[in-house]
Design a protein around this motif. Structure first.
Motif, PDB file in Angstrom:
ATOM      1  N   GLY A 375       0.796  -1.218   0.000  1.00 50.03           N
ATOM      2  CA  GLY A 375       0.000   0.000   0.000  1.00 50.03           C
ATOM      3  C   GLY A 375       0.829   1.269   0.000  1.00 50.03           C
ATOM      4  O   GLY A 375       0.281   2.358  -0.161  1.00 50.03           O
ATOM      5  N   GLU A 376       2.162   1.185   0.205  1.00 52.48           N
ATOM      6  CA  GLU A 376       2.982   2.390   0.228  1.00 52.48           C
ATOM      7  C   GLU A 376       3.375   2.802  -1.178  1.00 52.48           C
ATOM      8  O   GLU A 376       3.232   2.048  -2.145  1.00 52.48           O
ATOM      9  CB  GLU A 376       4.240   2.152   1.067  1.00 52.48           C
ATOM     10  CG  GLU A 376       3.969   2.109   2.558  1.00 52.48           C
ATOM     11  CD  GLU A 376       5.245   2.064   3.371  1.00 52.48           C
ATOM     12  OE1 GLU A 376       5.240   2.628   4.470  1.00 52.48           O
ATOM     13  OE2 GLU A 376       6.232   1.464   2.908  1.00 52.48           O
ATOM     14  N   ASP A 377       3.900   4.042  -1.276  1.00 54.53           N
ATOM     15  CA  ASP A 377       4.361   4.602  -2.529  1.00 54.53           C
ATOM     16  C   ASP A 377       5.887   4.758  -2.470  1.00 54.53           C
ATOM     17  O   ASP A 377       6.478   4.812  -1.396  1.00 54.53           O
ATOM     18  CB  ASP A 377       3.730   5.964  -2.791  1.00 54.53           C
ATOM     19  CG  ASP A 377       2.207   5.890  -2.831  1.00 54.53           C
ATOM     20  OD1 ASP A 377       1.694   4.782  -3.076  1.00 54.53           O
ATOM     21  OD2 ASP A 377       1.564   6.932  -2.603  1.00 54.53           O
ATOM     22  N   GLY A 378       6.494   4.877  -3.646  1.00 54.10           N
ATOM     23  CA  GLY A 378       7.940   5.084  -3.696  1.00 54.10           C
ATOM     24  C   GLY A 378       8.383   5.459  -5.085  1.00 54.10           C
ATOM     25  O   GLY A 378       7.590   5.426  -6.040  1.00 54.10           O
ATOM     26  N   THR A 379       9.668   5.814  -5.235  1.00 49.98           N
ATOM     27  CA  THR A 379      10.223   6.185  -6.533  1.00 49.98           C
ATOM     28  C   THR A 379      11.613   5.605  -6.677  1.00 49.98           C
ATOM     29  O   THR A 379      12.360   5.447  -5.704  1.00 49.98           O
ATOM     30  CB  THR A 379      10.316   7.719  -6.697  1.00 49.98           C
ATOM     31  OG1 THR A 379      11.113   8.250  -5.660  1.00 49.98           O
ATOM     32  CG2 THR A 379       8.938   8.368  -6.665  1.00 49.98           C
ATOM     33  N   LEU A 380      11.980   5.296  -7.932  1.00 49.93           N
ATOM     34  CA  LEU A 380      13.350   4.976  -8.326  1.00 49.93           C
ATOM     35  C   LEU A 380      13.798   6.059  -9.283  1.00 49.93           C
ATOM     36  O   LEU A 380      13.146   6.302 -10.310  1.00 49.93           O
ATOM     37  CB  LEU A 380      13.426   3.611  -9.005  1.00 49.93           C
ATOM     38  CG  LEU A 380      13.279   2.356  -8.147  1.00 49.93           C
ATOM     39  CD1 LEU A 380      13.373   1.111  -9.030  1.00 49.93           C
ATOM     40  CD2 LEU A 380      14.348   2.323  -7.072  1.00 49.93           C
TER      41      LEU A 380
END
Length: 1121
Positions: A375-380
């Motif tokens: 459910g979390e968000d993130g970026t590369l």
């Protein structure tokens, strides 16, 4: 209860924070904590940990090892591609993969060739969470080819012409290292004139005859294969123009000639690069090497500048005698125009090199691993730069993202992949590729979606010990997904910490910025997320700081003495302190002269190298303190050395020297001494002193001295030993510059004149052949000077002179060079003789009984025949008739200096007859005596009577006897007796005066008081008065009645009888007691004790009183006696 403390780092909004793993300090999101218990059940995608370089040149003589290591949970499996297709290692018996690893080993040492396995290799590491890939690894075997065979003709050149000897090594992999040597494998010397270019060629700006040789050999060294290849030797002969013409005529058919120009001087021209401008391209991060080599005569000098800029200071280096400019770590800012200038005395030339710096891709921000919870968000993010700008492409699990399975949680936005509402199936490994024409970058980054309850990784009941007033850090390393929240509590029932003195770090660590004693206690860390809660207790102890109460102090000591440094340390009683002494931040010398006790460091017999910084370092397990002090070792200076004589003139020389070590005490002055080896060898004399800042001295010299000098340095400690003696310097001879001193003329006999002087020493002689010219003449005559020349003496005797005549005298020094200046004239006298005349008109005036005045007339000066010393009076006492037969008469002498004609005679005896005469005295002796003159002294007071005795004392009389005065000093007229009584308190009674005739020597005083002490005063008298007195004391006797009462009681018969009876009774009592005691009965004393109430015993106490009366009687009797 949430901890309301200001964190050092702010958190991102919920749902946008990657799950960061916390240990004792914040850990990068690239890694999952390596806690063994955590890794047992925590899955993780593969990560490449080790791989071979992109361009991998291998040695064809050894096995090929292509590395590929990776980690992950579960452990990854490995596969390889070669030239873009799957590489099936099972089908090639020479290829194996190491167990638990992706590393390939290709066995070519037994069979096979390295060239067979050239190609591009890529490794893939895969598990259930994704796949990571390695770089493209290009495998190429190294090559060291042989030189192409060629026939090299000898080279003949005119002196001064330029020359390039080509090397042209074979192309190898990697490129060879070039150097020039001769047949003996000695490197050929290089200089600004002769040097090797970057391409390996050997450049001569101009040749010289010494360049002639037959073994110019270029060598190529291939480091990878450790081989060296050699070019055929080149022969060079450098000749003059005439030799060149002869050579052309004789060998035109088989000799190659370079140039026909003359060897005249010429301005520079470039041998490389060609033309006025050129271009150079280099990659960012490499070394930029620019080269300019010029020819010319004389040899040109190379200079470098950058147009519209300056050369970077710390990255610019000059090589090959400034012919090569190198800039390391080159960057885009180093692009531009660089100009090299070649210059000699005839002109200058320049060449411009345009430099362009390109760049293979380099990271601005490489993608980093993400650990997210469902459910979390993130970026590369993948950002790189290069020149030209690189192209960014994405892969997932090694497959281009465009053809990979679709994932609704990700979205690509150029160099960024955005993840939203990830799920466990979103886990994968992503690859970012940034490439341009100069290279590429490849990075792996995984997305790992985990759901884990909180775990605290810090050990339970960890004890932290800190020093008071320092920060305390209490660790709470945790892990969880979603990211847990952290709270801290103090005490078993404490509330969450809210005070401002606490700081909560994002890694869970609790910081107490300034720990105090009351900070001691138990702290609890609580980690929570939606999946659970975890707790851990740690303990904090705050200790007293270690302090140095007494620090070592700066010391200045003289070499050879003893120094002591003190260091008193106080520390927390629960800690163990270790005190260590250091010298110059290192261990103390291993020397028994250094001793350390509880609080002191003692250094005995201090040496020069003991000087430095001494540090007392006190350490506990929690803190350390130190204090330092300097030790300066001083001593007298070391002797000066390197003495040198310059500016050597006839009468001066300059002495210079090098000072020795001042031994840490500045030199204040230099003392210069000299030795005269010719006249006084071994004896050193003071020459001069100069200040301690000088190292030269201008010295004044005397002629004809063989000088040698030495120097001593002096500081506040003392004076150094002398230096070694300087070289000897013999000054030229000259005439004496001074004459003898202390010139005198005195006769030893009436007919001579003895001339004496203090001779010059050898130093004062100024030359060889030292002599003295002695001159004299009578003062009062018209005679010419009489002179003699003498040597090696200090006196001259002139004979036949008249008695006591004044002479003028002078003594002049001379040597083989000449005479000294005109000497001073002194006056002397010829020898004296005894005076011829006695003083006349002598008469005596008696002033009193002990003093008389004598007067006389002076004698004529001519009759003295010498220097008048004075007049001498002989006087003596006239003999009595009884003494006239004695041969010896004791005469007394008084001398009166100078020309006095009167004198006093003290100490005469009164009432005596004297005689005297007077004589004149000169340096030779006494003249004749004047006629005797008699005189008498008047009476004086007598001396005291010789003795006084008191004899025959009675009750009322005393008899006095005496002897007359030993020196009556006249006719005695009478005696005077005075006396007075003295009572028991020593008070004096009335004084009684009595006159006694002079012819008496005994006198009895009557009617005196009995038993009375008297004091007597007795003296004699003449007509001149009373003489000195003599005193005595005496006592009259007692009367008979009083004498009878004073008889001693101890001599009385009744008393003696009583004492005998008492002694007998005591003896009988002791015998009875002794007998009864031996029979076991009771002795009387015992009976007295047992029957003290028996009235019959009481009278014995009365009897005891008898002894008391006796004792009292005895005491009284003794007192009366």
């Amino acid at each position: 209860m949430q901890l309301k403390i200001m964190p050092k780092k702010k958190r991102l909004p919920a749902g946008r924070v990657p799950l960061i793993l916390f240990l004792c300090q914040m850990i990068s999101a690239l890694e999952v904590p390596l806690d063994p218990k955590l890794l047992e059940d925590l899955v993780q995608p593969p990560t490449i940990t080790q791989q071979s370089p992109k361009d991998y040149i291998v040695d064809p003589r050894e096995n090929i090892v292509i590395q590929c290591e990776a980690k992950g949970k579960p452990p990854p499996s490995f596969s390889w591609t070669r030239n873009g297709t799957h590489f099936d290692i099972d089908k090639d018996p020479l290829v194996t993969m190491r167990p638990g690893s992706g590393t390939l080993v290709i066995n070519i040492m037994s069979e096979g060739k390295a060239e067979t396995y050239e190609g591009i290799y890529q490794c893939t590491a895969r598990n259930e969470r994704g796949a990571a890939i390695s770089n493209n690894i290009v495998i190429r075997p190294s090559r060291s080819p042989l030189w192409t065979k060629e026939k090299l003709e000898p080279i003949t050149l005119q002196n001064g012409q330029p020359l390039v000897l080509p090397c042209r090594p074979p192309v190898g992999l990697p490129p060879a290292i070039i150097f020039w040597m001769d047949n003996s494998f000695q490197r050929l010397p290089q200089s600004e004139r002769v040097s090797q270019g970057l391409n390996g060629d050997l450049y001569f700006s101009n040749v010289l005859p010494e360049d002639t040789r037959e073994d110019y050999i270029c060598y190529a060294r291939f480091n990878h294969t450790q081989t060296i290849q050699q070019k055929q030797p080149i022969s060079l002969k450098v000749i003059s123009v005439d030799e060149l013409n002869d050579t052309i005529a004789a060998n035109l058919s088989d000799t190659e000639f370079y140039g026909a120009k003359s060897s005249r001087e010429r301005p520079p021209t470039f041998l490389t690069p060609e033309g006025n401008a050129s271009h150079k391209e280099e990659l960012r991060g490499n070394v930029l090497s620019l080269e300019c080599i010029a020819e010319g005569l004389p040899t040109p000098i190379i200079y470098w500048i950058k147009e519209d800029g300056i050369l970077p200071t710390n990255r610019t280096f000059y090589r090959n005698f400034k012919k090569t400019l190198q800039i390391i770590q080159v960057s885009e800012s180093d692009s531009g125009n660089y100009q090299c200038i070649a210059k000699n005395a005839l002109g200058a030339i320049h060449h411009t090199i345009s430099v362009t710096v390109k760049a293979a891709p380099y990271w601005i921000m490489a993608p980093r691993n993400l650990v997210l919870s469902p459910g979390e968000d993130g970026t590369l993010i993948c950002r790189a730069y290069g020149n030209p700008k690189p192209r960014i492409s994405w892969l997932t699990n090694g497959v281009p993202i465009e053809i990979a399975p679709d994932d609704p949680s990700r979205r690509i936005d150029g160099d960024t992949i955005i993840f939203s509402n990830v799920q466990e199936r979103s886990s994968a490994v992503y690859q970012c590729n940034a490439s341009n024409e100069y290279g590429y970058l490849l990075a792996n980054a995984f997305v790992n979606v985990l759901a884990e309850p909180p775990r605290i990784l810090t050990s339970e009941n960890t004890l932290y010990q800190v020093i008071a007033n320092r920060p305390a850090f209490l660790d709470c390393a945790f892990f969880g997904s979603p990211l847990p929240t952290i709270e801290w509590f103090k005490g078993a029932k404490g509330s969450a910490l809210h005070e401002d003195i606490y700081v909560l770090h994002e890694n869970g660590t609790l910081e107490i910025p300034v720990a105090q004693k009351d900070s001691t206690g138990t702290y609890t860390c609580v980690a929570r997320n939606k999946l659970g809660i975890a707790k851990n207790e740690v303990h904090l102890e705050v200790k007293d700081p270690t302090r140095i109460l007494k620090q070592p102090e700066y010391a200045i000591v003289q070499r050879g003495s003893t120094v002591s440094f003190e260091c008193k340390v106080k520390h927390d009683h629960t800690l163990i302190a270790t005190v260590t002494w250091l010298k110059d931040n290192g261990a103390l010398p291993n020397d028994e002269r250094f001793t350390v006790d509880k609080d002191h460091l003692v250094v005995t017999d201090v040496r020069d190298d003991d000087g430095g910084t001494y540090t007392c370092a006190a350490n506990t397990t929690l803190d350390d303190v130190s204090a330092s002090a300097e030790l300066s070792v001083v001593d007298v200076p070391n002797p000066p050395f390197d003495l040198e004589l310059t500016n050597q003139l006839d009468k001066s020389v300059q002495l210079s020297w090098t000072p020795g070590d001042d031994n840490n005490s500045p030199i204040t002055k230099f003392v210069i001494e000299y030795e005269d080896a010719m006249h006084e060898a071994g004896l050193w004399h003071h020459q001069a002193e100069v200040s301690g800042t000088q190292t030269t001295a201008q010295l004044k010299l005397s002629p004809y001295v063989n000088y040698s000098f030495r120097v001593m340095a002096e500081n506040s400690i003392g004076r150094s030993l002398p230096s070694e003696g300087s070289e000897q310097y013999l000054t030229k001879a000259a005439e004496p510059d001074k004459n003898p001193t202390a010139v005198e003329g005195l006769g030893s006999e009436p007919d001579n004149l003895v001339i004496t002087w203090k001779p010059l020493n050898g130093f004062e002689s100024n030359g060889p052949g030292l002599q003295y010219r002695v001159s004299w003449r009578q003062r009062d005559g018209d005679d010419e000077w009489t002179s003699v020349v003498v040597a090696n003496v200090s006196k001259y005797i002139v004979s036949g002179t008249p008695t006591f005549v004044p002479y003028l005298i002078k003594v002049q020094a001379l040597n083989d060079v000449g005479f000294a200046p005109e000497p001073a004239v002194v006056m002397g006298h010829s020898g004296e003789d005894l005076p011829m005349v006695a003083p006349g008109n002598v008469h005596v005036n008696v002033l009193n009984s002990t003093l008389a005045e004598v007067q006389w007339d002076s004698v004529p000066l001519k009759s003295i025949r010498g220097h008048l010393q004075g007049y001498r009076i002989y006087y003596w006492k006239a003999q009595s008739p009884s003494q006239r037969n004695r041969r010896h008469v004791e005469k007394k002498i008084l001398t009166f200096q100078g020309s006095k004609t009167h004198g006093m005679l003290p100490g005469l005896e009164p009432f005596s007859h004297y005689s005297l005469n007077v004589r004149v005295v000169n340096g030779k002796g006494e003249g004749p005596a004047s006629p005797d003159r008699a005189f008498s002294t008047p009476e004086g007071v007598p001396s005291a009577p010789s003795s006084l005795k008191i004899v025959n004392p009675t009750l009322d009389s005393l008899t006095l006897e005496w002897d007359p005065p030993s020196h009556p000093n006249g006719v005695l007229t009478e005696y005077t007796l005075k006396y007075q009584p003295i009572n028991s308190t020593h008070e004096l009674g009335p004084l009684i005066d009595l006159k006694i005739p002079a012819n008496k020597t005994r006198w009895t005083l009557k009617n005196l008081n009995f038993s009375t002490r008297y004091k007597f005063y007795f003296y004699a008298q003449t007509s001149a008065g009373s003489g000195s007195q003599i005193t005595e004391e005496a006592i009259t006797t007692m009367d008979e009645a009083m004498a009878s009462r004073q008889v001693d009681i101890a001599t009385q018969g009744w008393f003696i009888g009583l004492m005998c009876a008492v002694a007998l009774l005591i003896l009988i009592l002791l015998i009875v007691c002794f007998i009864r005691r031996n029979k076991g009965g009771k002795y009387p004393v015992k009976e007295k004790e047992d029957a003290h109430a028996d009235p019959e015993i009481q009278p014995m106490k009365e009897d005891d009183g008898t002894f008391g009366e006796y004792r009292l009687f005895s005491f009284v009797s003794s007192a009366s006696f």
